[in-house]
Structures are given as C-alpha cells and as structure tokens.
Scaffold this motif. Structure first.
Motif, PDB file in Angstrom:
ATOM      1  N   PRO A  26      45.709  27.864  41.721  1.00 14.82           N
ATOM      2  CA  PRO A  26      45.055  28.173  40.440  1.00 14.82           C
ATOM      3  C   PRO A  26      43.759  28.946  40.579  1.00 14.82           C
ATOM      4  CG  PRO A  26      45.799  25.883  40.489  1.00 14.82           C
ATOM      5  CD  PRO A  26      45.972  26.425  41.887  1.00 14.82           C
ATOM      6  N   GLU A  27      43.000  28.669  41.634  1.00 13.88           N
ATOM      7  CA  GLU A  27      41.722  29.363  41.811  1.00 13.88           C
ATOM      8  C   GLU A  27      41.899  30.860  41.984  1.00 13.88           C
ATOM      9  OE1 GLU A  27      41.073  25.107  43.152  1.00 13.88           O
ATOM     10  OE2 GLU A  27      42.666  26.611  43.322  1.00 13.88           O
ATOM     11  N   VAL A  28      43.025  31.287  42.558  1.00 14.87           N
ATOM     12  CA  VAL A  28      43.270  32.729  42.714  1.00 14.87           C
ATOM     13  C   VAL A  28      43.357  33.396  41.345  1.00 14.87           C
ATOM     14  CG1 VAL A  28      44.928  34.452  43.531  1.00 14.87           C
ATOM     15  CG2 VAL A  28      44.339  32.499  44.977  1.00 14.87           C
ATOM     16  N   ILE A  29      43.941  32.712  40.382  1.00 14.49           N
ATOM     17  CA  ILE A  29      43.981  33.240  39.017  1.00 14.49           C
ATOM     18  C   ILE A  29      42.574  33.331  38.449  1.00 14.49           C
ATOM     19  CG2 ILE A  29      44.856  32.830  36.686  1.00 14.49           C
ATOM     20  CD1 ILE A  29      47.227  31.342  38.079  1.00 14.49           C
ATOM     21  N   ASP A  30      41.781  32.292  38.659  1.00 16.90           N
ATOM     22  CA  ASP A  30      40.390  32.321  38.188  1.00 16.90           C
ATOM     23  C   ASP A  30      39.615  33.463  38.834  1.00 16.90           C
ATOM     24  OD1 ASP A  30      40.907  30.045  36.681  1.00 16.90           O
ATOM     25  OD2 ASP A  30      40.154  28.675  38.220  1.00 16.90           O
TER      26      ASP A  30
END
Length: 226
Positions: A98-102
């Motif tokens: 998810p952090e890659v999306i952020d």
C-alpha cells in the motif's frame, strides 16, 4: 552532488525485507533492504515503458479495453499503458504494498507524471495473482512486472504466476485474443517454452533500461488464442 535522502520504508507482505524509497534532487530510487543494488530508478525506465508500448497497441482498438498492470513501481508502465490505450479504456493497476501507492500519490508521482490521477486508472491494493484467479474473461491485456520476472527476488509465491497453473489462470482471465506481456531483468528461455506449452503465441523482445543505453531487459509479448 547532493546526498540521497530517505523518504519512506514499507514492509513487503510475506517477506522479511522492506522497500526503501530514496530521493536525490529530481531522482528517485526504490531499493530492497538487505540488497546492494537498486530495484528501480527513475532515470532508468525505458524497458518498463516498453512493457506497455509493445503490448497495449495490440488491443487498443477494442471497445472499452481493459488492461491489468501487475506492479505499480514508479508508475512508468501504468503511464505508458494509459498513453497507448483508448479514451474509453480502463487500466487497473494491482500493487501489493500500500505504501507504494501512497508514494506515487505523493512526491514519487512526479517521476511518471502522476498516472494515478488519470480518470481511466483503477487501483487494486493486493496480490495480482489473487486478482487474476478471481477474474474470468475480464482483461484484454495483462502486463506483469512482478518481482523482477520469472526469477523472483522477494517472494517465492510469485513463482506461481510463471508456472503452468498460473499461466492457465492468466489465459482464463484474458478475453479471446488477449495479450500477456511479462518484464524480466534477464532472459529465461524455459519461460518461453512454458508460454508456448500454455498455448500462447510468443514474441520475445528486448529493451534497454534507458533510451539507447543501459542494461538489456527481456519482455515476452504473448497472444492468447482467439
């Protein structure tokens, strides 16, 4: 030259390693903890773009074409897929971390021109393998840049995608005559054989990491039966 500045750290599900995001002026780097070499760099993205530009034009004339991008990374494959797709297309990007999306919605998005802002983009947070297994005749093209290709680095579970059962699931997720494109850091001849045995018509291509220079990467462009 200014030093690298850390911007983010994210655990990789199912792995003991983390993803690390760094920035130096207008250059971004994503690395894996415990590895010396970079996973990706914002100045070396030509082959990630080629993954889309080799495949998406083959189905771009279909009405409401649906493209699946497995792995968001720095957004370059997604951006190239959107550029090649029609105005009524949907491009779903599946990202496990998810952090890659952020990161791509924040400063890292500058690198590829914020493709997550495109109205045709649909984000799936989760394992692309699970999404493929849950899909039937849903996609016109599937673009996979997952864990450096058939010879994965971080997750043994990714191997499933490149084996007979995974390729059969991809066939089932593709509409007739759909396209599977796979990026790899290196050539893997046995994967070509696996694709052919799975019933794909296979074209093995190469692309440089940077336009006109840099390492050569391998891209398989495989058409499913009509």
């Amino acid at each position: 030259m200014k030093p690298w500045v850390p911007l983010g750290r994210a655990p990789i599900p199912g792995s003991k390693d983390d993803l690390l995001l760094w920035r130096r002026e207008d250059e971004f780097s994503i690395r894996i903890s415990g590895y010396v070499s970079e996973l990706m760099n914002s100045r070396q993205h030509a082959s990630e773009e080629a993954l889309a530009t080799y495949a998406v034009p083959l189905i771009a004339d279909r009405d409401a074409a649906h493209v699946l991008v497995g792995g968001l990374g720095m957004g370059f494959t997604l951006a190239a897929a959107l550029h090649s797709a029609g105005p009524d297309a949907t491009v779903t990007v599946a990202e496990l971390v998810p952090e890659v999306i952020d990161w791509n919605r924040g400063p890292l998005g500058e690198a590829a021109g914020f493709p997550l802002h495109d109205a045709r983009t649909c984000v799936h947070v989760g394992d692309v393998s699970a999404l493929i297994r849950a899909s039937a005749r849903r996609f016109d093209a599937v673009l996979l840049d997952v864990d450096n290709g058939p010879e994965g680095m971080t997750q043994s579970g990714n191997d499933w995608l490149y084996k007979p059962r995974g390729l059969a699931a991809i066939q089932a997720a593709l509409r007739p005559g759909g396209v599977l494109a796979v990026w790899s850091v290196e050539a893997v001849p046995r994967f070509t054989t696996a694709l052919e045995r799975a019933g794909f018509d296979v074209d093995v291509r190469r692309a440089r990491a940077r336009e006109g220079k840099g390492a050569w990467h391998t891209i398989w462009v495989a058409r499913s039966p009509q």
